[in-house]
Design an enzyme around this catalytic site. Sequence first.
Site, PDB file in Angstrom:
ATOM      1  CG  ASP A  92      35.301 -13.879  69.209  1.00  0.00           C
ATOM      2  OD1 ASP A  92      34.056 -13.924  68.974  1.00  0.00           O
ATOM      3  OD2 ASP A  92      35.968 -12.941  68.593  1.00  0.00           O
ATOM      4  N   GLY A  93      33.667 -16.551  68.098  1.00  0.00           N
ATOM      5  CA  GLY A  93      33.357 -17.179  66.829  1.00  0.00           C
ATOM      6  C   GLY A  93      32.052 -18.029  66.884  1.00  0.00           C
ATOM      7  NE  ARG A 110      33.697 -14.257  63.556  1.00  0.00           N
ATOM      8  CZ  ARG A 110      34.651 -14.128  64.209  1.00  0.00           C
ATOM      9  NH1 ARG A 110      36.014 -14.117  63.802  1.00  0.00           N
ATOM     10  NH2 ARG A 110      34.632 -13.975  65.768  1.00  0.00           N
ATOM     11  CG  HIS A 154      25.334 -17.711  71.217  1.00  0.00           C
ATOM     12  ND1 HIS A 154      26.699 -17.007  71.123  1.00  0.00           N
ATOM     13  CD2 HIS A 154      24.627 -16.622  70.720  1.00  0.00           C
ATOM     14  CE1 HIS A 154      26.859 -16.084  70.683  1.00  0.00           C
ATOM     15  NE2 HIS A 154      25.464 -15.582  70.347  1.00  0.00           N
ATOM     16  CB  SER A 196      31.865  -8.499  77.249  1.00  0.00           C
ATOM     17  OG  SER A 196      31.110  -7.727  75.975  1.00  0.00           O
ATOM     18  CD1 TRP A 254      25.213  -4.784  79.235  1.00  0.00           C
ATOM     19  CD2 TRP A 254      23.037  -5.951  78.822  1.00  0.00           C
ATOM     20  NE1 TRP A 254      25.021  -5.791  80.253  1.00  0.00           N
ATOM     21  CE2 TRP A 254      23.470  -6.355  79.898  1.00  0.00           C
ATOM     22  CE3 TRP A 254      21.767  -6.471  78.457  1.00  0.00           C
ATOM     23  CZ2 TRP A 254      22.907  -7.266  80.926  1.00  0.00           C
ATOM     24  CZ3 TRP A 254      21.218  -7.516  79.494  1.00  0.00           C
ATOM     25  CH2 TRP A 254      21.823  -7.846  80.538  1.00  0.00           C
ATOM     26  CG  LEU A 294      37.995 -26.478  86.726  1.00  0.00           C
ATOM     27  CD1 LEU A 294      39.498 -26.433  86.330  1.00  0.00           C
ATOM     28  CD2 LEU A 294      37.369 -26.764  85.583  1.00  0.00           C
ATOM     29  NE  ARG A 296      38.493  -6.714  68.906  1.00  0.00           N
ATOM     30  CZ  ARG A 296      38.314  -7.307  67.779  1.00  0.00           C
ATOM     31  NH1 ARG A 296      39.487  -7.249  67.005  1.00  0.00           N
ATOM     32  NH2 ARG A 296      37.278  -7.751  67.311  1.00  0.00           N
ATOM     33  CG  LEU A 297      43.746  -8.639  76.239  1.00  0.00           C
ATOM     34  CD1 LEU A 297      44.536  -7.983  77.204  1.00  0.00           C
ATOM     35  CD2 LEU A 297      43.514 -10.103  76.554  1.00  0.00           C
ATOM     36  CB  SER A 298      37.227  -7.618  73.723  1.00  0.00           C
ATOM     37  OG  SER A 298      37.492  -7.787  72.254  1.00  0.00           O
TER      38      SER A 298
HETATM   39  C1  FPP Z   1      31.059 -14.691  71.314  1.00  0.00           C
HETATM   40  O1  FPP Z   1      30.617 -15.291  69.953  1.00  0.00           O
HETATM   41  C2  FPP Z   1      30.481 -15.725  72.184  1.00  0.00           C
HETATM   42  C3  FPP Z   1      29.596 -15.261  73.293  1.00  0.00           C
HETATM   43  C4  FPP Z   1      29.015 -13.952  73.227  1.00  0.00           C
HETATM   44  C5  FPP Z   1      29.684 -16.376  74.449  1.00  0.00           C
HETATM   45  C6  FPP Z   1      28.265 -16.994  74.590  1.00  0.00           C
HETATM   46  C7  FPP Z   1      28.229 -17.910  75.720  1.00  0.00           C
HETATM   47  C8  FPP Z   1      28.731 -19.038  75.685  1.00  0.00           C
HETATM   48  C9  FPP Z   1      29.008 -19.815  74.523  1.00  0.00           C
HETATM   49  C10 FPP Z   1      28.445 -19.987  77.011  1.00  0.00           C
HETATM   50  C11 FPP Z   1      28.610 -19.140  78.422  1.00  0.00           C
HETATM   51  C12 FPP Z   1      27.809 -20.286  79.236  1.00  0.00           C
HETATM   52  C13 FPP Z   1      27.467 -20.053  80.587  1.00  0.00           C
HETATM   53  C14 FPP Z   1      26.643 -21.264  81.235  1.00  0.00           C
HETATM   54  C15 FPP Z   1      27.795 -18.932  81.532  1.00  0.00           C
HETATM   55  P1  FPP Z   1      30.212 -14.216  68.673  1.00  0.00           P
HETATM   56  O2  FPP Z   1      28.543 -14.106  68.963  1.00  0.00           O
HETATM   57  O3  FPP Z   1      30.714 -12.850  69.328  1.00  0.00           O
HETATM   58  O4  FPP Z   1      30.879 -14.860  67.391  1.00  0.00           O
HETATM   59  P2  FPP Z   1      31.086 -13.969  66.313  1.00  0.00           P
HETATM   60  O5  FPP Z   1      32.271 -12.997  66.807  1.00  0.00           O
HETATM   61  O6  FPP Z   1      31.433 -15.132  65.381  1.00  0.00           O
HETATM   62  O7  FPP Z   1      29.802 -13.183  65.716  1.00  0.00           O
END
Ligand code: FPP
Length: 233
Positions: free
Chosen positions: A17-18, A21, A34, A62, A66, A128, A186-188
């Site tokens: 997460d983050g 931000r 991202h 998640s 969407w 892994l 939280r686990l969301s």
């Molecule tokens: C949340 O940050 C993060 C995501 C929605 C995940 C994004 C995916 C990746 C970093 C890599 C996945 C890669 C593969 C190839 C499967 P946020 O947008 O919720 O941050 P915020 O809470 O600060 O707005």
Amino acid sequence: MSEDVLPRPFHVAIIMDGNGRWAKKKRLPRLLGHRAGIRALERTVRAAEGLGITHLSIYAFSTENWKRPETEIKGLMSLFRFSIRRKVDEISRENVRLRFAGKKEGLPGDVAGLMNWAEEKTAANTGLTLVACLNYGGRAEIVDCVNSLIAEGRTTPVMEEDITGRMYAPEIPMPDLIIRTSGEQRLSNFWLWQCAYSELYFTDVLWPDFGPEDLKRAVEHFLNRERRYGAIK
Ligand code: FPP
């Protein structure tokens, strides 16, 4: 910390997460957050191998994601496409097995196709296991398990193993440690069935800034805890 300190298998799950931000702080578009998140993921995979972690799972998208603006969803899908296509050979050279958990239906057809391709291509790797949870929701997973039991015509009482065996990736051990970055606690809807005995670790570090030292700190935190599984020792 040496490799043999960790129990085997050892599954670390991460709620990354983050990104948004991180980008905002730098006055960059969210998508660059991202992208920086992908680089953090690469660092983390390498560090996980070095620490002796056998399974690493990540919450990449998640079922609730969407609800984000269409441009961000499209950007994330392009990032998944690009990363899977570009990184599979590299991952394979490192002996990493890639696995996906989530509903492939509902994702763009070519993304779902790439996921199948990447799983097949890395299936024989023995290092892994990286589990990417994409279009994943913990409640949806449990509902899908129940529906598959109904579809099989099950009329006898359901046991825990019946659910566990019908999860999206049933061969993956339960997470030992769940890490969430960016200060949220939280686990969301992540690994809801599987998290029953997981240790939880929260850090204020924003996902794109997460590095090997942060992972090591989280694992050390785990090692300093005693897991009792409800029993008194
Ligand atoms: C949340 O940050 C993060 C995501 C929605 C995940 C994004 C995916 C990746 C970093 C890599 C996945 C890669 C593969 C190839 C499967 P946020 O947008 O919720 O941050 P915020 O809470 O600060 O707005």
